[in-house]
Design an enzyme around this catalytic site. Structure first.
Site, PDB file in Angstrom:
ATOM      1  N   ASP A 134       0.818   7.673  -7.824  1.00  0.00           N
ATOM      2  CA  ASP A 134      -0.621   7.554  -7.596  1.00  0.00           C
ATOM      3  C   ASP A 134      -1.386   8.436  -8.580  1.00  0.00           C
ATOM      4  O   ASP A 134      -2.469   8.075  -9.039  1.00  0.00           O
ATOM      5  CB  ASP A 134      -0.973   7.944  -6.145  1.00  0.00           C
ATOM      6  CG  ASP A 134      -0.597   6.848  -5.156  1.00  0.00           C
ATOM      7  OD1 ASP A 134      -0.135   5.771  -5.604  1.00  0.00           O
ATOM      8  OD2 ASP A 134      -0.739   7.073  -3.931  1.00  0.00           O
TER       9      ASP A 134
ATOM     10  N   ARG B 276       0.848  -1.190   0.000  1.00  0.00           N
ATOM     11  CA  ARG B 276       0.000   0.000   0.000  1.00  0.00           C
ATOM     12  C   ARG B 276       0.872   1.223   0.000  1.00  0.00           C
ATOM     13  O   ARG B 276       2.016   1.168   0.426  1.00  0.00           O
ATOM     14  CB  ARG B 276      -0.847   0.040   1.276  1.00  0.00           C
ATOM     15  CG  ARG B 276      -1.677  -1.193   1.409  1.00  0.00           C
ATOM     16  CD  ARG B 276      -2.838  -0.963   2.272  1.00  0.00           C
ATOM     17  NE  ARG B 276      -3.860  -1.825   1.720  1.00  0.00           N
ATOM     18  CZ  ARG B 276      -4.667  -2.605   2.438  1.00  0.00           C
ATOM     19  NH1 ARG B 276      -4.626  -2.572   3.734  1.00  0.00           N
ATOM     20  NH2 ARG B 276      -5.522  -3.371   1.862  1.00  0.00           N
ATOM     21  N   THR B 277       0.306   2.338  -0.445  1.00  0.00           N
ATOM     22  CA  THR B 277       1.009   3.603  -0.316  1.00  0.00           C
ATOM     23  C   THR B 277       0.909   4.020   1.146  1.00  0.00           C
ATOM     24  O   THR B 277      -0.156   4.360   1.625  1.00  0.00           O
ATOM     25  CB  THR B 277       0.377   4.666  -1.218  1.00  0.00           C
ATOM     26  OG1 THR B 277       0.320   4.172  -2.535  1.00  0.00           O
ATOM     27  CG2 THR B 277       1.186   5.942  -1.191  1.00  0.00           C
ATOM     28  N   THR B 278       2.020   3.926   1.877  1.00  0.00           N
ATOM     29  CA  THR B 278       2.009   4.360   3.276  1.00  0.00           C
ATOM     30  C   THR B 278       2.727   5.679   3.417  1.00  0.00           C
ATOM     31  O   THR B 278       2.662   6.309   4.451  1.00  0.00           O
ATOM     32  CB  THR B 278       2.681   3.333   4.182  1.00  0.00           C
ATOM     33  OG1 THR B 278       3.986   3.067   3.671  1.00  0.00           O
ATOM     34  CG2 THR B 278       1.881   2.052   4.220  1.00  0.00           C
TER      35      THR B 278
ATOM     36  N   TRP C  63      -2.239   8.848  -2.511  1.00  0.00           N
ATOM     37  CA  TRP C  63      -1.661   9.913  -1.697  1.00  0.00           C
ATOM     38  C   TRP C  63      -1.599  11.241  -2.452  1.00  0.00           C
ATOM     39  O   TRP C  63      -0.521  11.686  -2.837  1.00  0.00           O
ATOM     40  CB  TRP C  63      -0.270   9.493  -1.203  1.00  0.00           C
ATOM     41  CG  TRP C  63      -0.020   9.957   0.191  1.00  0.00           C
ATOM     42  CD1 TRP C  63       0.332  11.221   0.568  1.00  0.00           C
ATOM     43  CD2 TRP C  63      -0.125   9.180   1.385  1.00  0.00           C
ATOM     44  NE1 TRP C  63       0.449  11.261   1.932  1.00  0.00           N
ATOM     45  CE2 TRP C  63       0.183  10.039   2.461  1.00  0.00           C
ATOM     46  CE3 TRP C  63      -0.448   7.839   1.656  1.00  0.00           C
ATOM     47  CZ2 TRP C  63       0.177   9.613   3.789  1.00  0.00           C
ATOM     48  CZ3 TRP C  63      -0.448   7.409   2.955  1.00  0.00           C
ATOM     49  CH2 TRP C  63      -0.138   8.297   4.010  1.00  0.00           C
TER      50      TRP C  63
END
Lengths: 247, 234
Positions: free
Chosen positions: A85, A26-28, A133
Site C-alpha cells: 500500500d 481489498r486490503t483486509t 493499511w
C-alpha cells in the site's frame, strides 16, 4: 480501421470495476509490513527515523527497505504498515510532485499541502471501505515553520511536537513526551540524534518486528537529508537478569 | 448515475457473509457543550484527541469557527469531524459567493442536518452542536445526532463526558428539578462561562478521554471570540 481497444490488466482496475470478474479485492489485513516510525521537532527542523525491515508476518523478509521517502525538497514521509500500500501511495505522491513540476510556476508544494493531500487520500479510501493499511508521519519545514503530522488508515489526523506510529506509540512517545515536549526549540541536532537513537534502541529491545539497521532523516531550512543505514550499539547482557513471563 | 455502479454487472454475486468486516470508525473521545443565552451563545470543547488508552494529541481542536461566525462543536470520530467542518465551511462560502451575504445560522443549521443525512448509509460518526446568532439577534444552539436529527436547545453536551455533564446542564442551565426557579430564564454570559468551565474541570476528574485544554467560543452580534483554559493533563 478498427478502433483500438485495450483491456487493462486486473491490477490496474479499481476493485469496483472488477466485481463482475470475481470477488472484490481489498486490503483486509496487512501482509508485508514495516514497524514503527518515530519523529519529533528540534531547534533546526524535524528529525525522523525508521528501520530498514519489511516483515512477512514474523519472518524478517526484506531487510534493506527504505521506509523514509523524500517527497520534495522540504518534506519527508515516514511509513509503517503495509509496504505494498505504501508503494501505491509513493507512486501517487510522485505523480503529484511531477504534476507540480509540470506546472512550472516557481511554486513548490509545501509540507502542509503534502500532508493535506495525503490525509484526503487516506480519508477517501477509508470512506470507500478500501483503506490503505498504513500509518504515515509527514515532516518538513514549510515557510520557516516546522510541520509534523500523522495520518492513518482511518483518515485520523493530528499534529504534535513528537509523534510515533505502531509500537512507537507505546514505547517511544512516553520518552519523547519527557524529553521533547515543551523544549523543541532548544534541542540541538546532537541532542536530537541522541534522543532518537534512545527511542530506536528501546524499540529494538522490545519490538520483535524492529531491526538493527535503520535510517534517520532530518529536514531543516537547508533541505531534506536521509542518512545511509546504520546500526545502534546494544547491550544484551541485561537479558540475563530478566525473569518471569515463563522464563 | 455513478460510474462504478454502472460498471457492476447485474449478475455479480452479492456477498452473503458480512462477518469480520473492517470498521471504518474510531472513537477519538472528547466532549463538547453549548449554552444559549439571550444575545450570545457559547461553545466549549476540550482539545484532547485519544485512541483507546493512547493520547494522540493534547491540542487537536474539535470546535471550529465558520465564516459566518457560527461555531461547530464536534465529538466522536475526529476524521469525520474535520471533514464535516470542511464540507460545511465550503458550503457556507459557496452561499456567500452565490448570494453576496453570509448564510444565517438557522439556514446553516438546516444545511448541517441535510449534510449529515446525505451520509445516511455511512454516517459521519460525529455528534455536532452548532451555535450562532439567529435573525432576531438571540443566541441559537442546535444539537444533532449522527444522521441529522436536529433540535434547537438552550443547553446541550455531547461526547465521552456527556453522561456526566448533560444532567448538570439540565439542572443549572434549564433549571430542571429546581423548585422555585423560572425554567425560562436564560443565563448571563458570566454564569454560562462559569458553568462551562466547572462542567469540564469536573468531567476531567472522572473521564479519561476529556482533558488537556478547554476552548470556549463566545458568539454574539460582534462575532466569535475564543477563551482558553487549562485542564488536567493526566
Amino acid at each position: 480501421m478498427d478502433p483500438v481497444s485495450l483491456e487493462l490488466p486486473h491490477t490496474l482496475r479499481g476493485p469496483q470495476a472488477t466485481a463482475g470478474y470475481g470477488p472484490t479485492t481489498r486490503t483486509t489485513q496487512p501482509i508485508v509490513t514495516g514497524t514503527s516510525v518515530v519523529a519529533f521537532k528540534y531547534k533546526d527542523g524535524i528529525m525522523m527515523a525508521a528501520d530498514c525491515l519489511a516483515s512477512y508476518g514474523s519472518l524478517a523478509r526484506f531487510r534493506n527497505e527504505n521506509r523514509l521517502m523524500k517527497v520534495n525538497e522540504t518534506t519527508v514521509l515516514g511509513v509503517s504498515g503495509d509496504m505494498g500500500d505504501f508503494q501505491h501511495m509513493k507512486h501517487k505522491l510522485e505523480d503529484v510532485m511531477t504534476h507540480e513540476y509540470d506546472m512550472d510556476d516557481g511554486q513548490a508544494l509545501g509540507t502542509k499541502s503534502v500532508y493535506k493531500c495525503l490525509s484526503n487520500i487516506m480519508y477517501g479510501r477509508r470512506t470507500n471501505i478500501n483503506p490503505l493499511w498504513n500509518s504515515f508521519i509527514v515532516g518538513g519545514v514549510d515557510g520557516g515553520e516546522r510541520v509534523l503530522g500523522y495520518v492513518d488508515l482511518y483518515g485520523t489526523t493530528y499534529m504534535a511536537d513528537s509523534l510515533a506510529t505502531g509500537f512507537g506509540k507505546h514505547l517511544a512517545v512516553p520518552i519523547l513526551r519527557r524529553r521533547v515536549e515543551g523544549r523543541a526549540d532548544e534541542i540541538t541536532e546532537e541532542e536530537a540524534v541522541a534522543i532518537m537513537d534512545d527511542c530506536m534502541r528501546v524499540l529494538l529491545y522490545r519490538d520483535c518486528r524492529a531491526f538493527n539497521k535503520l535510517r534517520r532523516a532530518k529536514v531543516t531550512a537547508q533541505g531534506v537529508e536521509i542518512s545511509e543505514p546504520y546500526s545502534l550499539a546494544t547491550n544484551w547482557s541485561y537479558a540475563e537478569s530478566i525473569v518471569g513471563y515463563g522464563v | 448515475m455513478d460510474l462504478a455502479m454502472q460498471a457492476r454487472p447485474m449478475e455479480a454475486p452479492i456477498e452473503a457473509h458480512n462477518h469480520n468486516r473492517w470498521s471504518p470508525y474510531v472513537d477519538n473521545g472528547g466532549t463538547t457543550l453549548a449554552i444559549a443565552g439571550a444575545d450570545y451563545v457559547l461553545v466549549a470543547s476540550d482539545t484532547r484527541q485519544s485512541d483507546g488508552y493512547l493520547i494522540n494529541s493534547r491540542y487537536s481542536p474539535k470546535a471550529f469557527v465558520l465564516s459566518n461566525n457560527a461555531v461547530l462543536g464536534t465529538s466522536g470520530c475526529s476524521a469525520d469531524s474535520k471533514r464535516l467542518y470542511e464540507v460545511l465551511e465550503q458550503r457556507a462560502q459557496l452561499y456567500q459567493h452565490r448570494h453576496d451575504r453570509q448564510i444565517s445560522t438557522p439556514a446553516l443549521a438546516q444545511l448541517l442536518s441535510n449534510t449529515m443525512y446525505s451520509r445516511r448509509m455511512l454516517p459521519y460518526y460525529v455528534f455536532p452542536v452548532l451555535a450562532g446568532i439567529d435573525a432576531k439577534g438571540a443566541g441559537a444552539a442546535y444539537s444533532y445526532d449522527a444522521v441529522g436529527n436536529m433540535q434547537r436547545v438552550t443547553g446541550v453536551c455531547f461526547g465521552s463526558a456527556s453522561a456526566l455533564i448533560q444532567p448538570f446542564l439540565d439542572n443549572q442551565v434549564r433549571f430542571k428539578n429546581q423548585r422555585d426557579a423560572d425554567p425560562n430564564r436564560l443565563l448571563t454570559r458570566e454564569e454560562a462561562f462559569k458553568i462551562a468551565v466547572d462542567a469540564f474541570t469536573s468531567a476531567t476528574e472522572r473521564d479519561i478521554y476529556t482533558g488537556d485544554y478547554l476552548e470556549i467560543f463566545i458568539v454574539d452580534a460582534a462575532g466569535a471570540h475564543k477563551e482558553m483554559r487549562e485542564l488536567k493533563h493526566d
